[in-house]
Design a protein around this motif. Structure first.
Motif, mmCIF file in Angstrom:
data_model
loop_
_atom_site.group_PDB
_atom_site.id
_atom_site.type_symbol
_atom_site.label_atom_id
_atom_site.label_comp_id
_atom_site.label_asym_id
_atom_site.label_seq_id
_atom_site.Cartn_x
_atom_site.Cartn_y
_atom_site.Cartn_z
ATOM 1 N N LEU A 371 22.535 -34.120 -31.661
ATOM 2 C CA LEU A 371 23.080 -34.185 -30.307
ATOM 3 C C LEU A 371 23.717 -32.853 -29.935
ATOM 4 O O LEU A 371 23.635 -32.400 -28.803
ATOM 5 C CB LEU A 371 24.110 -35.312 -30.206
ATOM 6 C CG LEU A 371 23.568 -36.725 -30.406
ATOM 7 C CD1 LEU A 371 24.709 -37.719 -30.513
ATOM 8 C CD2 LEU A 371 22.639 -37.109 -29.271
ATOM 9 N N TRP A 372 24.370 -32.229 -30.901
ATOM 10 C CA TRP A 372 24.893 -30.865 -30.780
ATOM 11 C C TRP A 372 25.242 -30.343 -32.165
ATOM 12 O O TRP A 372 25.372 -31.105 -33.110
ATOM 13 C CB TRP A 372 26.083 -30.771 -29.832
ATOM 14 C CG TRP A 372 27.208 -31.744 -30.049
ATOM 15 C CD1 TRP A 372 27.439 -32.899 -29.372
ATOM 16 C CD2 TRP A 372 28.292 -31.627 -31.007
ATOM 17 N NE1 TRP A 372 28.566 -33.522 -29.827
ATOM 18 C CE2 TRP A 372 29.114 -32.759 -30.829
ATOM 19 C CE3 TRP A 372 28.640 -30.696 -31.967
ATOM 20 C CZ2 TRP A 372 30.265 -32.984 -31.587
ATOM 21 C CZ3 TRP A 372 29.778 -30.906 -32.742
ATOM 22 C CH2 TRP A 372 30.576 -32.031 -32.538
ATOM 23 N N GLY A 373 25.365 -29.027 -32.257
ATOM 24 C CA GLY A 373 25.668 -28.397 -33.537
ATOM 25 C C GLY A 373 24.398 -28.145 -34.342
ATOM 26 O O GLY A 373 23.277 -28.335 -33.862
ATOM 27 N N LEU A 375 28.016 -26.529 -35.767
ATOM 28 C CA LEU A 375 28.951 -25.504 -35.326
ATOM 29 C C LEU A 375 29.827 -25.090 -36.503
ATOM 30 O O LEU A 375 30.333 -25.949 -37.235
ATOM 31 C CB LEU A 375 29.845 -26.048 -34.203
ATOM 32 C CG LEU A 375 29.140 -26.637 -32.974
ATOM 33 C CD1 LEU A 375 30.165 -27.233 -32.027
ATOM 34 C CD2 LEU A 375 28.304 -25.583 -32.279
ATOM 35 N N ASP A 409 29.588 -33.127 -26.114
ATOM 36 C CA ASP A 409 28.814 -31.886 -26.192
ATOM 37 C C ASP A 409 29.303 -30.890 -27.238
ATOM 38 O O ASP A 409 28.748 -29.809 -27.375
ATOM 39 C CB ASP A 409 28.797 -31.197 -24.824
ATOM 40 C CG ASP A 409 30.197 -30.916 -24.288
ATOM 41 O OD1 ASP A 409 31.179 -31.013 -25.049
ATOM 42 O OD2 ASP A 409 30.309 -30.588 -23.086
ATOM 43 N N GLY A 410 30.363 -31.227 -27.983
ATOM 44 C CA GLY A 410 30.856 -30.328 -29.020
ATOM 45 C C GLY A 410 31.710 -29.198 -28.507
ATOM 46 O O GLY A 410 32.101 -28.315 -29.282
ATOM 47 N N SER A 411 32.036 -29.196 -27.210
ATOM 48 C CA SER A 411 32.882 -28.131 -26.682
ATOM 49 C C SER A 411 34.320 -28.326 -27.149
ATOM 50 O O SER A 411 34.761 -29.440 -27.443
ATOM 51 C CB SER A 411 32.823 -28.108 -25.153
ATOM 52 O OG SER A 411 33.268 -29.342 -24.619
ATOM 53 N N ARG A 677 27.330 -41.980 -32.221
ATOM 54 C CA ARG A 677 27.306 -40.608 -32.727
ATOM 55 C C ARG A 677 27.830 -40.608 -34.154
ATOM 56 O O ARG A 677 28.829 -41.270 -34.444
ATOM 57 C CB ARG A 677 28.169 -39.684 -31.865
ATOM 58 C CG ARG A 677 27.756 -39.606 -30.408
ATOM 59 C CD ARG A 677 28.740 -38.744 -29.622
ATOM 60 N NE ARG A 677 28.385 -38.690 -28.210
ATOM 61 C CZ ARG A 677 28.822 -39.550 -27.300
ATOM 62 N NH1 ARG A 677 29.639 -40.520 -27.658
ATOM 63 N NH2 ARG A 677 28.448 -39.442 -26.032
#
Length: 692
Positions: A371-373, A375, A409-411, A677
């Motif tokens: 989904l994201w990363g 990071l 979103d990992g922000s 998630r």
């Protein structure tokens, strides 16, 4: 507006109270003046309810939720505090009638005004949903028509009369005729429910009639679920734009962005849109209210503590102002959107993030796209399990302290370098987590902002073990086990433990009703009474080392030399399963129990009836000390212990292993999950994976 009564406070923080805008069973809403004379709306819980922790927590939760929305379509937060045990929340005052009042007094809006109303509200809902929230109560009474356009107020699942937004027993969880079918049926709610409600709002605005009506609440709710809306009064040009909002399938309704684009009249820029709200009877009413409110509040400019200048007006003066003859604030026209937070710069809070979309099935050997990363923002080495609350995942930061990323979103959401990553973090309730700083000060913080809710300076925290809404449990550097009472915010008890809070292996724990279960480094399972710290029961040598127990209701489940279900209160063995080696820590979900042992993964009923779910060789015969994580149809298992090699996804329905993430990575791993998630941390990196 009513004058202040003799039981009403005269001042809350920097705000002088002028009169009562409304009140209900939960509290009061006051018109107030700041030190500069500017008007504000202040909401206060009733004194007799302020001691109710659940109500106070929901009051604060609703307030924090609003701060996530950065939109001109909602009101601005001015400040908040808890004074003398009474929480209050202040926001900018909105001068103008609600849409409900406007239609009742002046009739339906014309077509251009309806188009602008729809476009403005849809734009606000787009901002609300972008913040990870669902309003859940979009209705005409929650839309204030100001001189600058419509404003959406009162973010809450349900609210009593007069704009107070805490639900009491027996109240309907949605406003009849405006809540979507999925809300009426108690199903999962997404932003599409707000779109349905917006459609019902537009029908009333354009026609003066409700889309769903009936002789009583049950009839209206039945119509929402089973019947078509009444669109007969809509102008023909609006019918095809409004009708799609009422589609029974939430996935088939338009998005707020699509609605905003469809309703915006051609050539209508921001200036022209504002002009609609700056003419006619609605504008005149809003301006008259604004002028009267400013006159009243300007008359009450007072210095704060230590300020010099105008003396505070007398009680009699306040009563006279509140009873002024021509005041135009009846019926909640001054309603404001209630928020909270200390009056300082902090990241916006949020409600629950929307669940991630589920994958369709899942093919063996094919790893889905993250989904994201990943990071590179996490600390390296063995890590305490991350905390996932509301819209963030909280974990040890790469450069020290604790950090929070948005789950969507990992922000980055916030970082607190002063907090101790070694002490760890544990969830206290659905909004807050406990942590500590280098001095050992216990700090309970709002997960979404990182802001401190309360603390205990002399707690001496070295390693957090577990928490519930009633207590926080941890080890001190002197190897003592200590409990802090969350209600009294003080140390409840301290007992000797002998456990090392900073060794290579540290104890693991779980808390449940009246009991704290600790799996020590020597393998003993010790269960203590949370009231006084006395040992309730103990099992010697339950495992070869610390192994996290799991508690559900009155049952404790533990791995080790056997997989055992104990009566939580007294340790009676309810069932037990021997294996071909040690069992790992069990993971509970509503349907069953998952555990690894002997190089295999097993699925059990919680009553001990084993259901063989997988016959699959893991990379090591040793069970991982990391608990499996259940999310959607997939169960995530860290492979092995001494020879860890990645994290595998196992399908509950297919009864098979599907794929592994970073098979070559021996770890150590930390795994947490929520909202479809799964968050995997290893070697200083974090990645969010989907599930099916």
């Amino acid at each position: 507006m009513n004058p202040l009564g003799f039981g009403d406070p005269l001042r809350l923080g920097p705000y002088r109270l002028v009169g009562v805008l409304g009140e209900g069973g939960m509290g009061k809403v006051y018109l107030a003046a700041g030190r500069d004379g500017r008007p504000a709306a202040v909401k206060v819980l009733r004194p007799e309810l302020a001691h109710d922790q659940d109500l106070a927590r929901r009051f604060v939760r609703e307030a924090h939720t609003a701060r996530a929305v950065e939109s001109p379509g909602v009101a601005r937060v001015l400040g908040a505090e808890v004074e003398g045990g009474r929480p209050w929340i202040a926001t900018e005052f909105l001068s103008g009638p609600t849409l409900e009042e406007a239609v009742a007094r002046h009739g339906p809006l014309d077509e251009p005004a309806v188009r602008l109303l729809a476009a403005a509200l849809a734009g606000t809902l787009r901002d609300v949903h972008a913040a990870g929230l669902v309003h859940r109560d979009v209705k005409p009474a929650n839309i204030v028509l100001t001189a600058d356009g419509p404003r959406l107020i009162d973010f809450g699942i349900a609210r009593p009369e007069h704009g107070l937004t805490l639900t009491t027993t027996g109240q309907i969880p949605v406003t009849p005729g405006y809540g979507a079918p999925e809300q009426v049926l108690g199903r999962r709610v997404t932003g599409a429910a707000d779109v349905f409600s917006l459609g019902a709002v537009l029908v009333l605005a354009a026609s003066g009639r409700r889309a769903y009506d009936g002789p009583h609440v049950a009839a209206v709710q039945y119509a929402v679920v089973h019947e078509q809306p009444d669109l007969g009064g809509l102008p023909p040009a609006l019918h095809p734009l409004v009708a799609p909002c009422f589609r029974p399938d939430p996935a088939q309704r338009p998005t707020p962005g699509q609605i905003a684009g469809a309703f915006a009249p051609e050539g209508t820029g921001g200036r022209k849109a504002r002009e609609v709200w700056r003419r006619g009877p609605l504008h005149e009413e809003a301006k008259a209210r604004e002028a009267e409110v400013r006159r009243l509040t300007a008359a009450t400019v007072v210095p704060g503590p230590g300020d010099a200048g105008v003396p505070a007006p007398s009680r009699r003066r306040f009563l006279a102002l509140g009873a002024g003859g021509g005041l135009l604030l009846a019926g909640g026209g001054g309603t404001a959107w209630w928020l909270t937070g200390r009056d300082r710069a902090e990241p916006p809070a949020a409600g629950d993030a929307p669940d991630a979309a589920l994958l369709e099935g899942g093919r063996g050997g094919v790893r889905p796209k993250p989904l994201w990363g990943p990071l590179e923002v996490a600390a390296s080495g063995p890590l305490p399990t991350p905390v996932v609350l509301r819209d963030v995942v909280v974990f040890a930061a790469r450069d020290g302290g604790l950090t929070a990323l948005r789950v969507v979103d990992g922000s980055a959401k916030w970082t607190r370098p002063e907090l101790s990553p070694r002490a760890g973090q544990v969830a206290v309730n659905e909004d807050e987590f406990a942590c500590a700083d280098a001095s050992g000060r216990l700090s309970v913080r709002n997960a979404s902002t990182g802001a401190e809710s309360w603390s205990v300076a002399d707690a001496g925290v070295a390693l957090l073990l577990a928490a519930t809404p009633e207590g926080v449990y941890f080890l001190t550097s002197e190897r003592r086990l200590r409990a802090v009472d969350t209600a009294g915010r003080r140390i409840r008890w301290t007992v000797e433990s002998g456990e090392d809070p900073v060794g290579t292996a540290t104890p693991l724990a779980a808390a449940g009703p009246g009991r704290l279960a600790v799996s020590g480094t020597g393998g003993d399972l010790t269960v203590l009474d949370t009231a006084d710290g006395r040992v309730a029961w103990r099992v010697r040598g339950k495992s070869s080392g610390p192994l996290g127990p799991a508690i559900e209701g009155d049952t404790l489940y533990a791995g080790g030399e056997a997989l055992t279900a104990f009566a939580l209160a007294d340790g009676e063995r309810r069932w037990e399963e021997k294996g071909y080696g040690d069992w790992g820590p069990p993971a509970l979900d509503p349907e069953g129990l998952t555990v690894t042992g002997g190089g295999l993964a097993y699925r059990y009923r919680k009553d001990g009836s084993r259901t063989e779910l997988w016959i699959v060789s893991l990379t090591s015969p040793y069970p991982s000390r990391q608990r499996p994580v259940v999310q959607g149809d997939w169960i995530w298992v860290v492979e092995g212990n001494h020879t860890e090699a990645g994290v595998s996804a196992l399908s509950r329905s297919a009864k098979d292993r599907l794929w592994s993430y970073e098979r070559e990575n021996p770890g150590p791993w930390a795994v947490a999950a929520a909202g479809n998630r799964v968050f995997l941390l290893s070697r200083g990196r974090i990645v969010a994976m989907p599930t099916a």
